[in-house]
Write a protein that holds these residues in place. Structure first.
Motif, PDB file in Angstrom:
ATOM      1  N   CYS A  28      -5.863  11.236  -2.153  1.00 19.39           N
ATOM      2  CA  CYS A  28      -5.378  10.147  -1.291  1.00 19.39           C
ATOM      3  C   CYS A  28      -3.770   9.989  -1.379  1.00 19.39           C
ATOM      4  CB  CYS A  28      -6.217   8.850  -1.515  1.00 19.39           C
ATOM      5  SG  CYS A  28      -5.798   7.616  -0.372  1.00 19.39           S
ATOM      6  N   LEU A  29      -3.269   9.545  -0.259  1.00 24.91           N
ATOM      7  CA  LEU A  29      -1.931   8.970  -0.285  1.00 24.91           C
ATOM      8  C   LEU A  29      -1.903   7.867   0.174  1.00 24.91           C
ATOM      9  CD1 LEU A  29       1.148   9.444  -0.918  1.00 24.91           C
ATOM     10  CD2 LEU A  29       1.364  10.542   1.409  1.00 24.91           C
ATOM     11  N   ARG A  30      -1.618   6.620  -0.508  1.00 26.51           N
ATOM     12  CA  ARG A  30      -1.747   5.278  -0.114  1.00 26.51           C
ATOM     13  C   ARG A  30      -0.308   4.625  -0.167  1.00 26.51           C
ATOM     14  NH1 ARG A  30      -6.350   3.370   0.827  1.00 26.51           N
ATOM     15  NH2 ARG A  30      -5.440   1.296   0.798  1.00 26.51           N
ATOM     16  N   LEU A  31      -0.042   3.648   0.553  1.00 27.12           N
ATOM     17  CA  LEU A  31       1.066   2.725   0.677  1.00 27.12           C
ATOM     18  C   LEU A  31       0.789   1.176   0.394  1.00 27.12           C
ATOM     19  CD1 LEU A  31       4.167   3.554   1.625  1.00 27.12           C
ATOM     20  CD2 LEU A  31       3.513   2.363   3.826  1.00 27.12           C
ATOM     21  N   GLU A  32       1.429   0.685  -0.761  1.00 23.63           N
ATOM     22  CA  GLU A  32       1.209  -0.569  -1.153  1.00 23.63           C
ATOM     23  C   GLU A  32       2.632  -1.389  -0.616  1.00 23.63           C
ATOM     24  OE1 GLU A  32      -1.560  -1.939  -1.885  1.00 23.63           O
ATOM     25  OE2 GLU A  32      -2.764   0.060  -2.342  1.00 23.63           O
ATOM     26  N   VAL A  33       2.629  -2.607  -0.034  1.00 18.62           N
ATOM     27  CA  VAL A  33       3.666  -3.280   0.373  1.00 18.62           C
ATOM     28  C   VAL A  33       3.503  -4.634  -0.497  1.00 18.62           C
ATOM     29  CG1 VAL A  33       5.260  -4.179   2.076  1.00 18.62           C
ATOM     30  CG2 VAL A  33       3.876  -2.256   2.601  1.00 18.62           C
ATOM     31  N   ARG A  34       4.402  -5.127  -1.013  1.00 18.65           N
ATOM     32  CA  ARG A  34       4.589  -6.561  -1.898  1.00 18.65           C
ATOM     33  C   ARG A  34       5.664  -7.135  -1.388  1.00 18.65           C
ATOM     34  NH1 ARG A  34       1.604  -6.999  -6.268  1.00 18.65           N
ATOM     35  NH2 ARG A  34       2.055  -9.411  -5.972  1.00 18.65           N
TER      36      ARG A  34
ATOM     37  N   LEU B 140       3.840 -11.496   0.372  1.00 20.46           N
ATOM     38  CA  LEU B 140       3.373 -10.339   1.425  1.00 20.46           C
ATOM     39  C   LEU B 140       2.409  -9.517   0.503  1.00 20.46           C
ATOM     40  CD1 LEU B 140       3.515  -9.123   4.098  1.00 20.46           C
ATOM     41  CD2 LEU B 140       5.597  -7.971   3.243  1.00 20.46           C
ATOM     42  N   SER B 141       1.460  -8.826   1.181  1.00 23.65           N
ATOM     43  CA  SER B 141       0.736  -7.897   0.514  1.00 23.65           C
ATOM     44  C   SER B 141      -0.058  -7.063   1.474  1.00 23.65           C
ATOM     45  CB  SER B 141      -0.545  -8.615  -0.371  1.00 23.65           C
ATOM     46  OG  SER B 141      -1.269  -7.844  -0.847  1.00 23.65           O
ATOM     47  N   ILE B 142       0.086  -5.784   1.913  1.00 21.38           N
ATOM     48  CA  ILE B 142      -0.052  -4.982   2.705  1.00 21.38           C
ATOM     49  C   ILE B 142      -0.509  -3.834   1.936  1.00 21.38           C
ATOM     50  CG2 ILE B 142       0.179  -3.825   4.971  1.00 21.38           C
ATOM     51  CD1 ILE B 142       2.260  -5.964   5.634  1.00 21.38           C
ATOM     52  N   SER B 143      -2.009  -3.189   2.270  1.00 21.68           N
ATOM     53  CA  SER B 143      -2.227  -1.626   1.809  1.00 21.68           C
ATOM     54  C   SER B 143      -2.745  -0.924   2.995  1.00 21.68           C
ATOM     55  CB  SER B 143      -3.353  -2.254   0.838  1.00 21.68           C
ATOM     56  OG  SER B 143      -3.849  -0.913   0.167  1.00 21.68           O
ATOM     57  N   GLN B 144      -2.403   0.135   2.994  1.00 19.35           N
ATOM     58  CA  GLN B 144      -3.005   1.201   3.960  1.00 19.35           C
ATOM     59  C   GLN B 144      -2.715   2.501   3.539  1.00 19.35           C
ATOM     60  OE1 GLN B 144       0.029   0.388   7.191  1.00 19.35           O
ATOM     61  NE2 GLN B 144       0.777   2.363   6.709  1.00 19.35           N
ATOM     62  N   ALA B 145      -3.858   3.257   3.874  1.00 12.16           N
ATOM     63  CA  ALA B 145      -3.861   4.785   3.645  1.00 12.16           C
ATOM     64  C   ALA B 145      -3.044   5.679   4.235  1.00 12.16           C
ATOM     65  CB  ALA B 145      -5.288   5.518   3.625  1.00 12.16           C
ATOM     66  N   ILE B 146      -2.244   6.490   3.975  1.00  8.43           N
ATOM     67  CA  ILE B 146      -1.290   7.364   4.762  1.00  8.43           C
ATOM     68  C   ILE B 146      -1.899   8.631   5.142  1.00  8.43           C
ATOM     69  CG2 ILE B 146       0.829   8.575   5.191  1.00  8.43           C
ATOM     70  CD1 ILE B 146       1.994   6.537   3.378  1.00  8.43           C
TER      71      ILE B 146
ATOM     72  N   TYR C  63      18.247 -17.741 -11.807  1.00  4.54           N
ATOM     73  CA  TYR C  63      17.054 -17.953 -12.586  1.00  4.54           C
ATOM     74  C   TYR C  63      15.870 -17.577 -11.482  1.00  4.54           C
ATOM     75  CZ  TYR C  63      19.941 -21.039 -15.155  1.00  4.54           C
ATOM     76  OH  TYR C  63      20.957 -21.627 -16.179  1.00  4.54           O
ATOM     77  N   GLY C  64      16.182 -16.833 -10.454  1.00  6.44           N
ATOM     78  CA  GLY C  64      14.890 -16.203  -9.587  1.00  6.44           C
ATOM     79  C   GLY C  64      15.422 -15.163  -8.598  1.00  6.44           C
ATOM     80  N   ARG C  65      14.349 -14.683  -8.071  1.00 11.40           N
ATOM     81  CA  ARG C  65      14.619 -13.777  -6.817  1.00 11.40           C
ATOM     82  C   ARG C  65      13.372 -13.788  -5.979  1.00 11.40           C
ATOM     83  NH1 ARG C  65      14.192  -7.564  -9.351  1.00 11.40           N
ATOM     84  NH2 ARG C  65      12.044  -7.872 -10.216  1.00 11.40           N
ATOM     85  N   VAL C  66      13.519 -13.278  -4.591  1.00  6.63           N
ATOM     86  CA  VAL C  66      12.700 -12.893  -4.029  1.00  6.63           C
ATOM     87  C   VAL C  66      12.960 -11.431  -3.344  1.00  6.63           C
ATOM     88  CG1 VAL C  66      11.609 -13.402  -1.622  1.00  6.63           C
ATOM     89  CG2 VAL C  66      12.593 -15.240  -2.968  1.00  6.63           C
ATOM     90  N   ARG C  67      11.721 -10.679  -3.808  1.00  7.91           N
ATOM     91  CA  ARG C  67      11.991  -9.233  -3.651  1.00  7.91           C
ATOM     92  C   ARG C  67      10.784  -8.640  -3.017  1.00  7.91           C
ATOM     93  NH1 ARG C  67       9.885  -4.934  -7.865  1.00  7.91           N
ATOM     94  NH2 ARG C  67      10.844  -3.053  -6.914  1.00  7.91           N
ATOM     95  N   TYR C  68      11.044  -7.719  -1.761  1.00  7.15           N
ATOM     96  CA  TYR C  68       9.877  -6.963  -1.138  1.00  7.15           C
ATOM     97  C   TYR C  68      10.474  -5.564  -1.237  1.00  7.15           C
ATOM     98  CZ  TYR C  68       9.483 -11.475   1.357  1.00  7.15           C
ATOM     99  OH  TYR C  68       9.439 -12.744   1.836  1.00  7.15           O
ATOM    100  N   TRP C  69       8.858  -4.854  -1.598  1.00 11.72           N
ATOM    101  CA  TRP C  69       9.307  -3.418  -1.985  1.00 11.72           C
ATOM    102  C   TRP C  69       7.994  -2.675  -1.224  1.00 11.72           C
ATOM    103  CZ3 TRP C  69       7.756  -7.027  -5.325  1.00 11.72           C
ATOM    104  CH2 TRP C  69       6.642  -6.726  -6.225  1.00 11.72           C
ATOM    105  N   ILE C  70       8.100  -1.140  -1.167  1.00  4.53           N
ATOM    106  CA  ILE C  70       7.015  -0.366  -0.649  1.00  4.53           C
ATOM    107  C   ILE C  70       6.754   0.249  -1.881  1.00  4.53           C
ATOM    108  CG2 ILE C  70       6.437   1.277   0.981  1.00  4.53           C
ATOM    109  CD1 ILE C  70       8.494   0.093   2.824  1.00  4.53           C
ATOM    110  N   THR C  71       5.644   0.763  -2.172  1.00  7.48           N
ATOM    111  CA  THR C  71       5.061   1.638  -3.223  1.00  7.48           C
ATOM    112  C   THR C  71       3.999   2.809  -2.624  1.00  7.48           C
ATOM    113  OG1 THR C  71       5.087   0.007  -4.929  1.00  7.48           O
ATOM    114  CG2 THR C  71       3.955   2.090  -5.538  1.00  7.48           C
ATOM    115  N   ALA C  72       4.290   4.001  -2.825  1.00 10.48           N
ATOM    116  CA  ALA C  72       3.348   5.025  -2.289  1.00 10.48           C
ATOM    117  C   ALA C  72       2.814   5.558  -3.692  1.00 10.48           C
ATOM    118  CB  ALA C  72       4.244   6.312  -1.786  1.00 10.48           C
ATOM    119  N   LEU C  73       1.558   5.831  -3.576  1.00 10.24           N
ATOM    120  CA  LEU C  73       0.561   6.106  -4.509  1.00 10.24           C
ATOM    121  C   LEU C  73      -0.008   7.570  -4.266  1.00 10.24           C
ATOM    122  CD1 LEU C  73      -0.851   2.841  -5.333  1.00 10.24           C
ATOM    123  CD2 LEU C  73       0.972   3.735  -6.583  1.00 10.24           C
ATOM    124  N   LEU C  74       0.333   8.538  -4.916  1.00  8.57           N
ATOM    125  CA  LEU C  74      -0.495   9.610  -4.685  1.00  8.57           C
ATOM    126  C   LEU C  74      -1.616  10.156  -5.820  1.00  8.57           C
ATOM    127  CD1 LEU C  74      -0.112  12.411  -3.080  1.00  8.57           C
ATOM    128  CD2 LEU C  74       1.551  13.341  -4.904  1.00  8.57           C
TER     129      LEU C  74
END
Length: 427
Positions: A55-61, A96-102, A140-151
């Motif tokens: 599987c190859l998945r995409l996680e967006v946080r 934000l939280s999104i998960s999908q299979a590529i 003292y803080g941050r707001v971060r958005y990122w994409i993670t690909a899991l193989l």
């Protein structure tokens, strides 16, 4: 785990067939994504030999994080035996939280075979239309958005790569609350008791509350110096970062833009008739997060030698949707579309048409100016009159009287005889 630029790549280097794993966005130069927009790109996988993956998945946080140390930051009396009393205060909030299979297996084997070489797997996902907290990095803080690909593969550990992207929330400066003008006054008496030298008064106005990056704020101010000292006025934009955790708050305030005015001697005054202060490229106002707030204000300050400064501060909002003067004018005119009688007061009247001949010439005047009928003894003259009337399409006497009783020509700004008017007639 290996850090490559803004990517984090994690895999086992021993006998691994996956040479590289990367995320490439379709629009790498885009400054930020707004709620409701689509983020697209592709995941690049390069393998050295035939590799079976499951599987190859995409996680967006998206995550807002706050952390600081509260309490003494040094050891008690420089002794290593006494523990530090500092306490760490931190909090997190999911944005934000999104998960999908590529890529997933399509047959009963449950695996996907990748030949040696480079493989690209496209992806796209849509950000929710609800308000999102804008990307931010503070003290003292941050707001971060990122994409993670899991193989996921069969005989090898999981591989992953992450890539950050920016999110800019919609802050429309055209909302009615941000279009209202702001005004504030201030006064300070210099000296004390019988040694007072006079007051310094300050009145500040701005046209609206909301502005965007790169936009100039016209400042209208009246500064009166009745003291015995020389004062120097200036205008600044403050950014205030607030971090809130369980009733505890940490704030950071800094000047992000400033402009200085002229010196004002004793007994004099000065006026700012739209002095411009440009909003620098800063993070838009963050007002929708319970743990992080970013606020802005405009302040006009008078520096007073030997005394505390006089400061008048007005709250402003830095938005992401720029001010639209055209749509604002259109909305105002649409509100008054039901009653446009006021518009006719400003329009020039149309010139009236010439009056009808029969309306201005009485029957007595008509009989008086009617030419005598031609003699019947002169058939040639009568024939000429009939021929002329046929060409004119009307009786001959009516044609002559129309020109005789015609009203004067309409008034015109243009002089038909300019040379004669200037005394330069050619005669």
């Amino acid at each position: 785990m290996i850090h490559q630029g803004d990517h984090w790549v994690k895999f086992n280097m021993h006998h691994d067939r996956v040479k590289s794993l990367d995320i490439i966005l379709s629009n790498e130069e885009k400054s930020g994504y707004c709620p409701g927009e689509t983020v697209s790109g592709h995941v690049v996988v390069e393998v050295s030999s035939v590799t079976n993956i499951t599987c190859l998945r995409l996680e967006v946080r998206g995550l807002a994080q706050v952390c600081w140390n509260e309490g003494p930051q040094r050891e008690w009396l420089r002794s290593s035996t006494r523990p530090s009393l500092a306490q760490q205060v931190k909090a997190e909030m999911d944005c934000l939280s999104i998960s999908q299979a590529i890529c997933e297996p399509t047959d009963s084997t449950g695996v996907i075979s990748l030949n040696a070489g480079r493989h690209e797997f496209p992806f796209q996902f849509e950000l929710p239309s609800r308000p999102l907290v804008s990307s931010f990095c503070g003290r003292y803080g941050r707001v971060r958005y990122w994409i993670t690909a899991l193989l996921h593969s069969i005989h090898h550990p999981q591989h992953s790569v992450s890539k950050d992207f920016l999110v800019i929330d919609h802050v429309d400066v055209n909302s009615p609350l941000l279009l209202c003008p702001l005004s504030k006054n201030g006064e300070k008496m210099i000296g004390a008791w019988i040694f007072t030298s006079g007051p310094i008064s300050l009145k500040v106005n701005i046209e609206r509350k909301g502005y965007c990056n790169g936009e100039s704020i016209p400042i209208y101010a009246e500064i009166e110096n009745c003291s015995s000292r020389l004062i120097v006025p200036k205008a600044v934009i403050y950014q205030t970062q607030s971090f809130l955790v369980g009733g505890r708050t940490r704030c950071c305030r800094q000047v992000v833009a400033s402009v200085r005015g002229n010196h004002i001697p004793s007994g004099c005054s000065d006026s700012w008739n739209g002095k411009n202060l440009k909003v620098p490229p800063v993070t838009p106002s963050i007002l929708n997060s319970p743990i992080i707030r970013v606020e802005y204000s405009l302040a006009v300050i008078t520096q007073i030698p030997g005394a505390r400064k006089l400061e008048v501060e007005l709250p402003i909002v830095v938005g992401s949707v720029p001010y639209d003067d055209f749509s604002r004018s259109s909305s105002i005119s649409s509100q008054h579309s039901a009653d446009l009688s006021w518009l006719t007061l400003t329009l020039p009247e149309l010139p009236e048409a010439p009056p009808n001949y029969a309306d201005i010439v009485t029957e007595a005047e008509f009989e008086q100016h009617v030419p005598s009928s031609p003699s019947s003894s002169c058939p040639s003259h009568q024939h000429q009159c009939e021929e002329l009337e046929r060409q004119l399409g009307r009786p001959l006497f009516a044609y002559m009287q129309e020109f005789r009783f015609q009203p004067p020509p309409l008034y015109s700004e243009l002089d038909p005889n300019p040379l004669a008017a200037n005394g330069c007639s050619s005669t």
